[in-house]
Design a protein around this motif. Structure first.
Motif, PDB file in Angstrom:
ATOM      1  N   LYS A 248     -30.520   6.080 -54.091  1.00 54.15           N
ATOM      2  CA  LYS A 248     -31.227   6.125 -55.366  1.00 54.15           C
ATOM      3  C   LYS A 248     -32.061   4.866 -55.585  1.00 54.15           C
ATOM      4  O   LYS A 248     -33.166   4.927 -56.134  1.00 54.15           O
ATOM      5  CB  LYS A 248     -30.234   6.299 -56.512  1.00 54.15           C
ATOM      6  N   CYS A 249     -31.535   3.734 -55.137  1.00 54.19           N
ATOM      7  CA  CYS A 249     -32.249   2.465 -55.307  1.00 54.19           C
ATOM      8  C   CYS A 249     -33.587   2.490 -54.580  1.00 54.19           C
ATOM      9  O   CYS A 249     -34.625   2.153 -55.147  1.00 54.19           O
ATOM     10  CB  CYS A 249     -31.374   1.322 -54.798  1.00 54.19           C
ATOM     11  N   LEU A 250     -33.578   2.919 -53.317  1.00 55.61           N
ATOM     12  CA  LEU A 250     -34.828   2.938 -52.557  1.00 55.61           C
ATOM     13  C   LEU A 250     -35.746   4.076 -52.989  1.00 55.61           C
ATOM     14  O   LEU A 250     -36.965   3.942 -52.969  1.00 55.61           O
ATOM     15  CB  LEU A 250     -34.518   3.067 -51.059  1.00 55.61           C
ATOM     16  N   ALA A 251     -35.155   5.205 -53.389  1.00 51.38           N
ATOM     17  CA  ALA A 251     -35.984   6.335 -53.819  1.00 51.38           C
ATOM     18  C   ALA A 251     -36.730   6.023 -55.102  1.00 51.38           C
ATOM     19  O   ALA A 251     -37.839   6.528 -55.322  1.00 51.38           O
ATOM     20  CB  ALA A 251     -35.113   7.575 -53.996  1.00 51.38           C
ATOM     21  N   ASN A 252     -36.135   5.203 -55.972  1.00 51.78           N
ATOM     22  CA  ASN A 252     -36.740   4.875 -57.273  1.00 51.78           C
ATOM     23  C   ASN A 252     -37.288   3.450 -57.326  1.00 51.78           C
ATOM     24  O   ASN A 252     -37.494   2.912 -58.407  1.00 51.78           O
ATOM     25  CB  ASN A 252     -35.717   5.076 -58.395  1.00 51.78           C
ATOM     26  N   TRP A 253     -37.471   2.831 -56.183  1.00 47.89           N
ATOM     27  CA  TRP A 253     -37.925   1.430 -56.145  1.00 47.89           C
ATOM     28  C   TRP A 253     -39.268   1.272 -56.865  1.00 47.89           C
ATOM     29  O   TRP A 253     -40.135   2.125 -56.732  1.00 47.89           O
ATOM     30  CB  TRP A 253     -38.069   1.013 -54.675  1.00 47.89           C
ATOM     31  N   PRO A 254     -39.422   0.206 -57.672  1.00 52.89           N
ATOM     32  CA  PRO A 254     -38.504  -0.916 -57.922  1.00 52.89           C
ATOM     33  C   PRO A 254     -37.590  -0.714 -59.139  1.00 52.89           C
ATOM     34  O   PRO A 254     -36.950  -1.663 -59.582  1.00 52.89           O
ATOM     35  CB  PRO A 254     -39.471  -2.078 -58.156  1.00 52.89           C
ATOM     36  N   ASN A 255     -37.540   0.490 -59.690  1.00 55.22           N
ATOM     37  CA  ASN A 255     -36.711   0.756 -60.872  1.00 55.22           C
ATOM     38  C   ASN A 255     -35.324   1.202 -60.434  1.00 55.22           C
ATOM     39  O   ASN A 255     -35.031   2.392 -60.351  1.00 55.22           O
ATOM     40  CB  ASN A 255     -37.361   1.842 -61.733  1.00 55.22           C
ATOM     41  N   CYS A 256     -34.483   0.253 -60.091  1.00 58.11           N
ATOM     42  CA  CYS A 256     -33.133   0.555 -59.592  1.00 58.11           C
ATOM     43  C   CYS A 256     -32.136   0.441 -60.735  1.00 58.11           C
ATOM     44  O   CYS A 256     -31.390  -0.543 -60.849  1.00 58.11           O
ATOM     45  CB  CYS A 256     -32.751  -0.370 -58.444  1.00 58.11           C
ATOM     46  N   SER A 257     -32.124   1.421 -61.599  1.00 57.91           N
ATOM     47  CA  SER A 257     -31.237   1.360 -62.767  1.00 57.91           C
ATOM     48  C   SER A 257     -29.779   1.539 -62.393  1.00 57.91           C
ATOM     49  O   SER A 257     -28.886   1.094 -63.105  1.00 57.91           O
ATOM     50  CB  SER A 257     -31.640   2.456 -63.767  1.00 57.91           C
ATOM     51  N   ASP A 258     -29.504   2.201 -61.248  1.00 53.61           N
ATOM     52  CA  ASP A 258     -28.123   2.479 -60.858  1.00 53.61           C
ATOM     53  C   ASP A 258     -27.479   1.290 -60.176  1.00 53.61           C
ATOM     54  O   ASP A 258     -26.279   1.283 -59.926  1.00 53.61           O
ATOM     55  CB  ASP A 258     -28.084   3.698 -59.930  1.00 53.61           C
ATOM     56  N   LEU A 259     -28.268   0.276 -59.828  1.00 55.30           N
ATOM     57  CA  LEU A 259     -27.756  -0.863 -59.077  1.00 55.30           C
ATOM     58  C   LEU A 259     -27.565  -2.045 -60.019  1.00 55.30           C
ATOM     59  O   LEU A 259     -28.486  -2.453 -60.711  1.00 55.30           O
ATOM     60  CB  LEU A 259     -28.735  -1.232 -57.953  1.00 55.30           C
ATOM     61  N   LYS A 260     -26.355  -2.600 -60.044  1.00 57.34           N
ATOM     62  CA  LYS A 260     -26.040  -3.683 -60.967  1.00 57.34           C
ATOM     63  C   LYS A 260     -26.125  -5.049 -60.299  1.00 57.34           C
ATOM     64  O   LYS A 260     -26.053  -6.074 -60.972  1.00 57.34           O
ATOM     65  CB  LYS A 260     -24.633  -3.475 -61.539  1.00 57.34           C
TER      66      LYS A 260
END
Length: 467
Positions: A248-260
């Protein structure tokens, strides 16, 4: 320098190997070379072989322009191991070929690969359930018979049956369309549809029908989300949470809302490496070992894009649901990364699209046994999959509609045979409809007034007839 197109069918990988070997031997330029103050006739350098074979593979419709120089070197290593080529001193058998100025030549004859001997699979698709077939565990021999006292009348009846005057009685079972029957229909019609699209007389040696699970097909058709992604009943077969978060982080880069976790320079490269390591250590490729020949056979249809997409749709329905889900999520991530202009380069020296194909091709398609061209075939398949993944990973509506109509028809037949009176009331025949709704007399068509206006006027001459 043309490569013959190898269409769908059994032993396609072996046919491609033999075709490439024959072209390489027949058309690779040979000339005189000097090495250590000695001249050698009819030979070539390793770099020349890489240049020529790389161009051949890139121009071939069987492999495509995605073939890299590194993959060409790997293929030449296999050529050296299998004695397609030998070094100038006659050595071969090891994969020590390198892209340099070392001299090689062709042996007097290069062995072609024989077609592998595989077990004979079931030739015909599974039969549809027949209403006259007895249920399992029953037979006509064990029909309970009431003991009768033999007299002249009974003797005459038995004698009449024996000589054929009266037909013998048989026990007729009332069949019901069970869940197992529905699963058989889904499996049989799906395989028949695949055979038709591939244009084969039989799926023998392309697919082992016994390993096809009808429950997988039904689950992949109906247990899906709004986005078309398979929903698993067994949550233990889901992707690990940390892998899903990284994707999800790479698919939505740079908006990585799931990564803390905080980001740092090169963070995206480490996340990509984490995903690649997980998929690279799978015990079996996503398209499974036993479907390898089926997917390779479909690659012969890439010149007919619509048919190829349809064949891939059906083959992907045969996958276990957990494999289909992992493939769907992976292809969505790969496509989004390639289209994301804000994504930093994930590898120095390789474009993003090439990196995706080279990284994940082996975990998507791979043979259980050693196949010399499986890497090139995997690259070809993944490239086509990336370009058409949204269509390929959809459920083929024509197939689904056809099977659902077949099942509905069999259920109507079952209801009609079990309850003929009720069926006749609910679904009248044309004869009963004619009795209930007699045909009304058709009204005569009205005469058109303009057609009867001055109908009998005498002929009048005009000025054009006068002299």
């Amino acid at each position: 320098m043309e490569h013959r197109i190898v269409g769908p069918g059994p032993y396609r990988a072996t046919k491609l190997w033999n075709e490439t070997v024959e072209l390489f031997r027949a058309r690779m330029p040979l000339r005189k070379h000097r090495c250590r103050f000695k001249s050698y006739e009819h030979c070539f350098t390793a770099a020349e072989a890489v240049d020529w074979l790389h161009e051949l593979l890139r121009c071939s419709q069987n492999f495509g322009p995605e073939v890299t120089r590194k993959q060409t070197v790997q293929l030449l290593k296999k050529f050296l191991k299998n004695h397609v080529i030998e070094d100038i001193k006659g050595k071969w058998g090891q994969e020590d070929f390198e892209d340099n100025r070392h001299l090689y030549r062709f042996p007097p004859s290069s062995p072609l690969k024989p077609y592998p001997k595989k077990p004979t699979y079931q030739k015909d698709a599974i039969k549809f359930p027949e209403w006259n077939d007895p249920p399992p565990g029953t037979s006509q021999e064990n029909i309970p018979v009431r003991p009768l006292v033999m007299n002249s009348e009974m003797w005459f009846k038995r004698h009449s049956i024996a000589i054929g005057e009266v037909p013998a009685c048989r026990l007729v079972y009332r069949r019901q369309l069970t869940e197992a029957n529905v699963e058989e229909i889904w499996k049989s019609m799906t395989l028949s549809y695949l055979q038709k699209v591939l244009g084969l007389d039989s799926l023998e040696e392309v697919l082992d029908i016994k390993l096809v699970n009808s429950k997988f097909i039904i689950h992949n058709v109906y247990s899906v989300s709004k986005q078309g992604v398979v929903i698993l009943d067994d949550k233990s077969k889901e992707l690990p949470h940390w892998v899903l978060s990284a994707m999800k982080c790479l698919a939505n880069w740079p908006n990585c809302s799931d990564l803390k976790q905080p980001m740092y320079l090169g963070f995206e490269k480490d996340v990509f490496k984490t995903i690649a390591d997980y998929y690279g250590h799978l015990k079996e490729p996503l398209l499974t070992f036993h479907l390898f020949d089926a997917f390779v056979s479909v690659l012969g249809l890439l010149q007919k894009e619509k048919m190829a997409i349809e064949a891939f749709q059906i083959c992907c329905l045969l996958l276990p649901p957990e494999n289909r889900r992992k493939l769907q999520l992976l292809m969505r991530m790969m496509a989004r990364i390639c289209l994301n202009k804000e994504m930093p380069p994930l590898c120095d020296g390789l474009g993003t699209r090439t990196l995706m194909v080279q990284t994940f091709s082996r975990c998507i398609l791979c043979s259980k046994d050693e196949v010399d061209l499986d890497e090139l075939l995997a690259v070809r398949l993944v490239t086509f999959l990336m370009d058409n993944y949204q269509e390929i990973l959809k459920v083929p509506l024509a197939l689904q509609t056809s099977i659902e109509e077949r099942v509905a028809h069999l259920r109507r037949v079952q209801f009609q045979k079990s309850y003929p009176e009720v069926y006749q009331e609910r679904f009248p025949t044309p004869e009963s409809e004619a009795l209930l709704f007699p045909e009304k007399p058709k009204p005569k068509p009205q005469l058109l007034m303009w057609a009867l206006k001055n109908p009998f006027q005498p002929f009048q001459r005009t000025r054009s007839f006068r002299m």
